[in-house]
Motif scaffolding. Structure first.
Motif, PDB file in Angstrom:
ATOM      1  N   LYS A 135       0.839  -1.202   0.000  1.00 17.69           N
ATOM      2  CA  LYS A 135       0.000   0.000   0.000  1.00 17.69           C
ATOM      3  C   LYS A 135       0.875   1.254   0.000  1.00 17.69           C
ATOM      4  O   LYS A 135       0.568   2.239  -0.686  1.00 17.69           O
ATOM      5  N   ASP A 140      -3.556  -0.323  -4.631  1.00 14.30           N
ATOM      6  CA  ASP A 140      -4.889  -0.075  -4.103  1.00 14.30           C
ATOM      7  C   ASP A 140      -5.449  -1.314  -3.414  1.00 14.30           C
ATOM      8  O   ASP A 140      -6.192  -1.207  -2.438  1.00 14.30           O
ATOM      9  N   LEU A 141      -5.097  -2.491  -3.922  1.00 19.64           N
ATOM     10  CA  LEU A 141      -5.505  -3.756  -3.323  1.00 19.64           C
ATOM     11  C   LEU A 141      -4.301  -4.681  -3.280  1.00 19.64           C
ATOM     12  O   LEU A 141      -3.432  -4.632  -4.155  1.00 19.64           O
ATOM     13  N   CYS A 180      -3.196  -4.796  -7.057  1.00 17.58           N
ATOM     14  CA  CYS A 180      -4.069  -4.190  -8.056  1.00 17.58           C
ATOM     15  C   CYS A 180      -4.009  -2.676  -7.969  1.00 17.58           C
ATOM     16  O   CYS A 180      -3.902  -2.118  -6.866  1.00 17.58           O
ATOM     17  N   HIS A 181      -4.091  -2.045  -9.129  1.00 17.87           N
ATOM     18  CA  HIS A 181      -4.185  -0.591  -9.202  1.00 17.87           C
ATOM     19  C   HIS A 181      -5.500  -0.219  -9.872  1.00 17.87           C
ATOM     20  O   HIS A 181      -5.854  -0.770 -10.918  1.00 17.87           O
ATOM     21  N   GLU A 182      -6.199   0.711  -9.269  1.00 20.96           N
ATOM     22  CA  GLU A 182      -7.473   1.160  -9.820  1.00 20.96           C
ATOM     23  C   GLU A 182      -7.227   2.093 -11.003  1.00 20.96           C
ATOM     24  O   GLU A 182      -6.404   3.002 -10.941  1.00 20.96           O
ATOM     25  N   ASP A 184      -8.498   5.000 -13.766  1.00 21.31           N
ATOM     26  CA  ASP A 184      -9.276   6.228 -13.646  1.00 21.31           C
ATOM     27  C   ASP A 184     -10.684   6.062 -14.229  1.00 21.31           C
ATOM     28  O   ASP A 184     -10.849   5.724 -15.405  1.00 21.31           O
ATOM     29  N   LYS A 206       2.021   2.373 -13.042  1.00 20.88           N
ATOM     30  CA  LYS A 206       1.965   2.265 -11.576  1.00 20.88           C
ATOM     31  C   LYS A 206       2.350   0.858 -11.129  1.00 20.88           C
ATOM     32  O   LYS A 206       3.018   0.678 -10.102  1.00 20.88           O
ATOM     33  N   THR A 210       5.235  -0.121  -8.191  1.00 22.78           N
ATOM     34  CA  THR A 210       4.855  -0.880  -6.997  1.00 22.78           C
ATOM     35  C   THR A 210       5.534  -2.241  -6.958  1.00 22.78           C
ATOM     36  O   THR A 210       6.089  -2.648  -5.927  1.00 22.78           O
ATOM     37  N   ILE A 258     -14.749  -1.446  -6.368  1.00 22.16           N
ATOM     38  CA  ILE A 258     -14.038  -0.920  -7.544  1.00 22.16           C
ATOM     39  C   ILE A 258     -14.602  -1.502  -8.827  1.00 22.16           C
ATOM     40  O   ILE A 258     -14.725  -0.815  -9.832  1.00 22.16           O
ATOM     41  N   LEU A 262      -9.433  -2.404 -12.982  1.00 25.10           N
ATOM     42  CA  LEU A 262      -8.198  -2.784 -12.296  1.00 25.10           C
ATOM     43  C   LEU A 262      -7.118  -3.234 -13.267  1.00 25.10           C
ATOM     44  O   LEU A 262      -7.395  -3.808 -14.310  1.00 25.10           O
ATOM     45  N   ASN A 353     -18.702   5.089  -9.986  1.00 23.96           N
ATOM     46  CA  ASN A 353     -17.826   5.862  -9.110  1.00 23.96           C
ATOM     47  C   ASN A 353     -18.625   6.617  -8.052  1.00 23.96           C
ATOM     48  O   ASN A 353     -18.519   7.823  -7.909  1.00 23.96           O
TER      49      ASN A 353
END
Length: 398
Positions: A135, A140-141, A180-182, A184, A206, A210, A258, A262, A353
């Motif tokens: 994190k 994000d996850l 996981c990355h969210e 946009d 991203k 990470t 979400i 992802l 969202n």
């Protein structure tokens, strides 16, 4: 291997296929990367065409001619390609050595690790530390599961040599950390457009940051760690086993709060870690009554019926019951548009969202007998409607 060989931190045993709603038949075959539709677009005349060449070229250098369509102007392609820049730098840095890291091979930009291993007395506490670090580095996850060789590619593919070689992960890896990355939400509302592809590129960029940082942390503790994006193994089975979400009709991971918005990365390691368990919140049941992704897919690549072991072409996995997308039709539409398509994500009722508390409530109700009511409500509220790319730019200016 369907279950963890030995896991003292999971007294009831690690998650089984049944826990994760997997139905794997005896004729299951590990997937060779050469059969991936993106690899096939470089060697297979059934997929490769002038359109695929232009598709890839549009990511590498400015187009000679821009389309006179909102969302496909020079600034849209420019922003999309900028979003991919970090991921591309790492993918291309060793192409002279026939490695395209993150897409054909795992990432290798690491310093040497510690010569001595940190003693891990509690895999459960170590797992908490890894999640906290993930994190911190931007995930994000994050979830953790056991190493399952079935999801690792049988072979990796060399585009330069045009041949297959066995995947070279070392023996003795026991865990997979999945991050996981969210992506946009507002960018994805402009799908289809070159502009919307920015969300995908930023997600991968991203991922690189990470995964490299987290793998280096594990190496600094004296353990092995291999950071992987789309290379080396299928990500979604590991993500499901790691408790990050469920499988949707469109073939994507759907996470609580979400949805399918992802990008997934993973790290293979021998660091002693406690493993998470799969979760269920009614995705399969909801997808069985919802057809928004399959109805909205222009090339009709998404399955309309029930999950099955049917395959469309060699780019599909053999021997597992699931909703299977026709990869050739899907990628063919991408090539025509000269950018990736996420219409299935935009229209998915799980992709909204709203404030976190409202999304949690929605996701809960979508997993109950009220699922049909929630589906109708989503339609009445105009969920999944496209936003004109010029409106995204105008909001940016304001």
């Amino acid at each position: 291997m369907a279950n963890c060989k030995s896991c003292p931190t999971c007294p009831t045993g690690c998650a089984t296929d049944e826990d994760a709603s997997f139905r794997v038949s005896p004729d299951y075959e590990r997937f060779s990367q050469k059969r991936d539709v993106f690899c096939r677009s470089h060697w297979d005349p059934e997929v490769r065409s002038d359109k695929t060449e232009r598709f890839y070229e549009s990511y590498r250098r400015p187009l000679k001619q821009w389309r006179r369509v909102d969302g496909y102007a020079q600034k849209d392609f420019a922003l999309r390609n900028a979003g991919w820049h970090v991921a591309d730098l790492f993918a291309e840095r060793l192409e002279g050595e026939d490695r395209r890291e993150g897409f054909l091979d795992y990432l290798t930009a690491h310093r040497g690790g510690a010569p001595e291993q940190r003693e891990v007395t509690s895999p459960d506490e170590m797992a908490k530390e890894i999640k906290k670090a993930a994190k911190l580095f931007g995930a994000d996850l994050v979830g953790i599961t056991y190493y399952d060789e079935r999801w690792v590619y049988s072979h990796k593919y060399s585009r330069a040599a045009e041949n297959e070689t066995p995947v070279d992960l070392e023996e003795g890896l026991t865990s997979v950390v999945v991050v996981c990355h969210e992506m946009d939400h507002d960018l994805l509302k402009t799908v289809p457009s070159a502009l919307s592809g920015t969300a995908t590129g930023v997600g991968y960029s991203k991922d690189v940051v990470t995964l490299l940082a987290l793998a280096q942390y594990i190496r600094n503790l004296g353990y092995r760690a291999y950071a992987s994006m789309n290379d080396t193994a299928s990500s979604i089975p590991y993500a499901i086993k790691a408790g990050l979400g469920e499988y949707g009709r469109h073939g994507l991971l759907i996470a609580p709060g979400i949805g399918p918005r992802l990008r997934i990365g993973k790290i293979f390691t021998d660091l002693p870690l406690a493993h998470d368990r799969p979760i269920r919140f009614g995705v399969k049941e909801f997808c069985q009554v919802c057809r928004k992704c399959s109805d909205g897919c222009p090339p009709k690549a998404i399955a309309q019926g029930d999950p099955s072991d049917e395959t469309h072409n060699v780019s599909n996995v053999v021997g597992i019951e699931k909703w299977t997308t026709d990869a050739e039709k899907c990628f063919g539409f991408w090539a025509t548009q000269m950018t990736d398509c996420s219409i299935c994500i935009r229209v998915c009722p799980y992709n909204r969202n709203y404030p976190a508390w409202l999304n949690r409530l929605r996701f809960t109700l979508m997993g109950t007998f009220l699922r049909r009511v929630m589906l109708r409500l989503d339609s009445l509220l105009g969920g999944g409607q496209r936003t004109a790319p010029k409106l995204w730019w105008n909001r940016l200016k304001s």
